[in-house]
Motif scaffolding. Structure first.
Motif, PDB file in Angstrom:
ATOM      1  N   ALA A   1       0.830  -1.213   0.000  1.00 48.01           N
ATOM      2  CA  ALA A   1       0.000   0.000   0.000  1.00 48.01           C
ATOM      3  C   ALA A   1       0.860   1.256   0.000  1.00 48.01           C
ATOM      4  N   LEU A   2       1.979   1.214   0.696  1.00 43.35           N
ATOM      5  CA  LEU A   2       2.840   2.396   0.798  1.00 43.35           C
ATOM      6  C   LEU A   2       3.801   2.538  -0.376  1.00 43.35           C
ATOM      7  N   ALA A   3       3.824   1.558  -1.264  1.00 47.85           N
ATOM      8  CA  ALA A   3       4.767   1.578  -2.387  1.00 47.85           C
ATOM      9  C   ALA A   3       4.406   2.609  -3.446  1.00 47.85           C
ATOM     10  N   ASP A   4       3.177   3.051  -3.460  1.00 48.40           N
ATOM     11  CA  ASP A   4       2.726   3.977  -4.500  1.00 48.40           C
ATOM     12  C   ASP A   4       2.760   5.423  -3.998  1.00 48.40           C
ATOM     13  N   PRO A   5       3.283   6.347  -4.798  1.00 47.66           N
ATOM     14  CA  PRO A   5       3.365   7.746  -4.350  1.00 47.66           C
ATOM     15  C   PRO A   5       2.007   8.397  -4.104  1.00 47.66           C
ATOM     16  N   THR A   6       0.991   8.019  -4.854  1.00 53.49           N
ATOM     17  CA  THR A   6      -0.346   8.589  -4.628  1.00 53.49           C
ATOM     18  C   THR A   6      -0.863   8.166  -3.260  1.00 53.49           C
ATOM     19  N   ARG A   7      -0.680   6.896  -2.927  1.00 57.02           N
ATOM     20  CA  ARG A   7      -1.153   6.407  -1.627  1.00 57.02           C
ATOM     21  C   ARG A   7      -0.340   7.011  -0.482  1.00 57.02           C
ATOM     22  N   ARG A   8       0.959   7.189  -0.691  1.00 56.92           N
ATOM     23  CA  ARG A   8       1.760   7.845   0.345  1.00 56.92           C
ATOM     24  C   ARG A   8       1.313   9.296   0.543  1.00 56.92           C
TER      25      ARG A   8
ATOM     26  N   ASP B   1     -12.062  15.921  -1.200  1.00 54.93           N
ATOM     27  CA  ASP B   1     -10.896  16.759  -0.933  1.00 54.93           C
ATOM     28  C   ASP B   1      -9.601  16.034  -1.294  1.00 54.93           C
ATOM     29  N   LEU B   2      -9.516  14.766  -0.925  1.00 55.48           N
ATOM     30  CA  LEU B   2      -8.311  13.989  -1.235  1.00 55.48           C
ATOM     31  C   LEU B   2      -8.138  13.820  -2.736  1.00 55.48           C
ATOM     32  N   ALA B   3      -9.232  13.527  -3.420  1.00 57.23           N
ATOM     33  CA  ALA B   3      -9.167  13.319  -4.868  1.00 57.23           C
ATOM     34  C   ALA B   3      -8.819  14.613  -5.589  1.00 57.23           C
TER      35      ALA B   3
ATOM     36  N   LEU C   1      -7.629   4.349  -2.723  1.00 55.40           N
ATOM     37  CA  LEU C   1      -8.244   4.345  -1.386  1.00 55.40           C
ATOM     38  C   LEU C   1      -8.622   2.940  -0.956  1.00 55.40           C
ATOM     39  N   ARG C   2      -9.108   2.134  -1.900  1.00 55.14           N
ATOM     40  CA  ARG C   2      -9.469   0.747  -1.564  1.00 55.14           C
ATOM     41  C   ARG C   2      -8.239  -0.052  -1.121  1.00 55.14           C
ATOM     42  N   VAL C   3      -7.108   0.170  -1.763  1.00 54.19           N
ATOM     43  CA  VAL C   3      -5.874  -0.520  -1.355  1.00 54.19           C
ATOM     44  C   VAL C   3      -5.494  -0.105   0.065  1.00 54.19           C
ATOM     45  N   LEU C   4      -5.550   1.180   0.342  1.00 51.31           N
ATOM     46  CA  LEU C   4      -5.216   1.664   1.683  1.00 51.31           C
ATOM     47  C   LEU C   4      -6.182   1.115   2.730  1.00 51.31           C
ATOM     48  N   GLU C   5      -7.457   1.099   2.395  1.00 53.16           N
ATOM     49  CA  GLU C   5      -8.453   0.617   3.348  1.00 53.16           C
ATOM     50  C   GLU C   5      -8.363  -0.895   3.533  1.00 53.16           C
TER      51      GLU C   5
END
Length: 113
Positions: A14-21, A36-38, A52-56
């Motif tokens: 999940a943390l490997a992607d810059p968008t998710r970080r 707001d995040l999008a 967001l689904r990956v993070l969740e």
């Protein structure tokens, strides 16, 4: 142990992607709506929702819907998996460097440990 490693793999994935970080970084300042995040991302909403689904699904964030607004919150407890792993790695490397230092400063002294 295998479950712990699978959890760790999921968190690192999940943390490997810059968008998710970037989402994690933003949520570190407090909860935010999906809108707001999008708005801070440079992609379509459906693509952003996949992040967001990956993070969740890996437990890094929680989302809750109130009316038409979905709010995301950081799940700080989930980072304990990474903190524990890093602490184990740090201990391992500290022990190795301590042994290396002992060998380098006392090469003729036999290690009895």
């Amino acid at each position: 142990m295998a479950q712990c490693l699978a959890e760790l793999d999921g968190v690192f994935l999940a943390l490997a992607d810059p968008t998710r970080r970037a989402v994690i970084h933003r949520l570190g300042r407090g909860p935010a709506s999906v809108g707001d995040l999008a708005g801070e991302a440079t992609m379509t909403l459906p693509s952003f929702m996949k992040h967001l689904r990956v993070l969740e699904s890996n437990g890094l964030i929680h989302t809750a819907k109130s009316g038409r607004v979905r709010t995301c919150r950081l799940n700080q407890e989930r980072f304990a998996v990474v903190e524990d792993w890093l602490a184990r790695q740090r201990r391992l490397w500290d022990e190795r460097t301590d042994r290396l230092e002992q060998f380098a400063t006392n090469p003729e002294k036999e290690n009895t440990e």
